[in-house]
Design an enzyme around this catalytic site. Structure first.
Site, PDB file in Angstrom:
ATOM      1  N   LYS A   1       1.281  -3.272  14.957  1.00 54.41           N
ATOM      2  CA  LYS A   1       2.212  -2.754  13.957  1.00 54.41           C
ATOM      3  C   LYS A   1       2.390  -1.257  14.154  1.00 54.41           C
ATOM      4  CE  LYS A   1       2.515  -1.620   9.017  1.00 54.41           C
ATOM      5  NZ  LYS A   1       1.870  -1.663   7.696  1.00 54.41           N
TER       6      LYS A   1
ATOM      7  N   GLU B   1       2.382   4.477  -4.212  1.00 56.06           N
ATOM      8  CA  GLU B   1       1.154   4.121  -3.492  1.00 56.06           C
ATOM      9  C   GLU B   1       0.034   5.127  -3.731  1.00 56.06           C
ATOM     10  OE1 GLU B   1      -0.162   2.193   0.770  1.00 56.06           O
ATOM     11  OE2 GLU B   1       1.916   2.682   0.344  1.00 56.06           O
TER      12      GLU B   1
END
Length: 431
Positions: A188, A233
């Protein structure tokens, strides 16, 4: 104290800081963000969610560090400053006494570096408890009687322009990343893009904060040293021995139709592409916190977090701190997580440098605050932009997307556009 070679400090600390925290009883209807006075973009400070948190202004002290040791140098500076401070704290809560706001560059070689700011005045709210902290390098503590301000000005006409890459060029970078992943080079990578902003009037940080808080109440609305945004976040929170982290990875845009959005949330929760991306991010956070914590709680499956414009797969990781590691040091151990870099980290980070063609600055780096106890909250600087230090009518916005083997370039461009909406809308909102 003498600054380290790679740091820049604005005071020599010949005398310790003097800090006093007292309880505050504001008038009914007072909003925390409404107490911020007019000041330069660099000196307006905020960490607010659902009307609670901290705001600050002025500079009793600050430091900027650069390079691979920027976290450690900030930690050393704050340890010296806070331990030598003369403190009278009549409230004794996390966020009272000496407090530093911080913003840290994503990359070690970024010219933006890492900054801690000790405000002259901090106003805090937790539930029904309010307080004001004044800090001064003088022998006598300062005083403050915070009042609400209504002199916030709009940025006027706003023009947007492509940043380092056009959407088409950025889609090509995504396609190249997918090709590398499918070839087995990595699992990723998170690729970001930037957007240039020009305004007809100087940007008032309070204008942005107010509109972000109004439209995205479940996020942490922040401002530190010209970096402004609304992050969903929480990289790490340390409070009285408990450590928590909220991991977001996997995103889908909302339509505004509740029934359709519920169906989209279900598809997100079942998406193998998004679940794979999320798993990498959760694993990287849990592995980084494990050496410092016991009784780790890592849920087996994520939940869907609903924001005004998008929905995310989310997981809350928690643990009990087993050492004296500060919230800043915990943030350092977590950065960069797979949520903003990728997996494996060294390979993903190298690919980011190759494909993005820009300096992220403090975008995707830790942003937040810390007190003298080491407690604090550090988010990831997402849904954000940076006001240029030399021109208050210019700003750079940022957005990024997690890329895995199943990513589609055109869909990632659309996702990045959705993530730019909070800052774009905040800038262009009408009075």
């Amino acid at each position: 104290m003498t600054s380290l070679p790679t740091s820049e400090s604005d005071i020599a600390h010949l005398a310790p800081l003097v800090t006093r925290t007292v309880a505050l009883s504001p008038e009914d209807g007072t909003a925390l963000l409404g107490l911020l006075p007019a000041t330069s973009p660099r000196d307006a400070l905020s960490w607010v969610r659902r009307g609670e948190g901290l705001v600050g202004w002025g500079r009793a002290a600050s430091v900027t560090t650069h390079g691979a040791a920027r976290f450690e140098e900030l930690e050393s500076w704050w340890r010296d400053v806070s331990s030598s401070a003369v403190v009278r704290d009549e409230v004794d809560l996390p966020g009272t006494g000496p407090v530093a706001f911080g913003a840290i560059s994503y990359a070690a070689d970024s010219p933006s570096g890492a900054t801690l700011v000790v405000p002259s005045v901090v106003v805090g709210r937790r539930g029904d408890q309010w307080w004001v902290t004044t800090t001064s390098p003088d022998a006598l503590p300062g005083s403050a009687d915070p009042v609400a301000h209504d002199d916030v000005a709009s940025p006027g006409e706003v023009a947007f322009a492509d940043g380092s890459l056009s959407p088409t060029e950025w889609a090509g970078a995504v396609a190249e990343a997918v090709s590398r992943i499918q070839a087995g080079a990595l699992d990723k990578v998170v690729l970001a893009r930037d957007l240039d902003v020009q305004t007809s009037a100087p940007i008032d940080v309070r204008w942005l904060l107010g509109r972000l808080a109004e439209n995205y109440e479940s996020t942490w609305v922040f401002a530190v040293d010209g970096l402004v945004g609304a992050t969903p976040e929480m990289l790490v929170r340390r409070e009285k021995g408990l450590v928590t982290s909220r991991v977001l990875a996997g995103t889908i845009q909302r339509t505004g139709d509740d029934e359709h959005d519920l169906a989209l949330a279900g598809s997100l929760a079942r998406s193998s592409k998004d679940l794979e991306e999320h798993e990498y991010a959760v694993r990287s956070v849990a592995d980084a916190l494990a050496p410092h914590c016991s009784s780790m709680n890592v849920p087996e499956a994520p939940f869907v977090l609903h924001l005004s414009n998008v929905m995310h797969l989310a997981t809350d990781v928690a643990g009990v701190l087993t050492d004296e590691t500060s919230s800043l040091a915990l943030a350092a151990s977590l950065h960069p997580s797979a949520a903003v870099c990728g997996t494996p980290t060294p390979v993903a980070d190298a690919l980011i440098s190759e494909l993005e063609h820009m300096d992220r600055g403090r975008y995707a780096g830790p942003v937040g605050w810390m007190d003298a106890r080491g407690d604090g909250e550090w988010g990831i600087a997402l849904r954000s932009g940076s006001i240029h230090h030399d021109d208050a009518q210019r700003m750079t916005l940022y957005a990024g997307c997690g890329i895995v083997a199943g990513s589609v370039p055109e869909a990632e461009v659309a996702e990045s556009d959705a993530k730019l909406i909070p800052m774009r809308d905040a800038l262009t909102a009408r009075p």
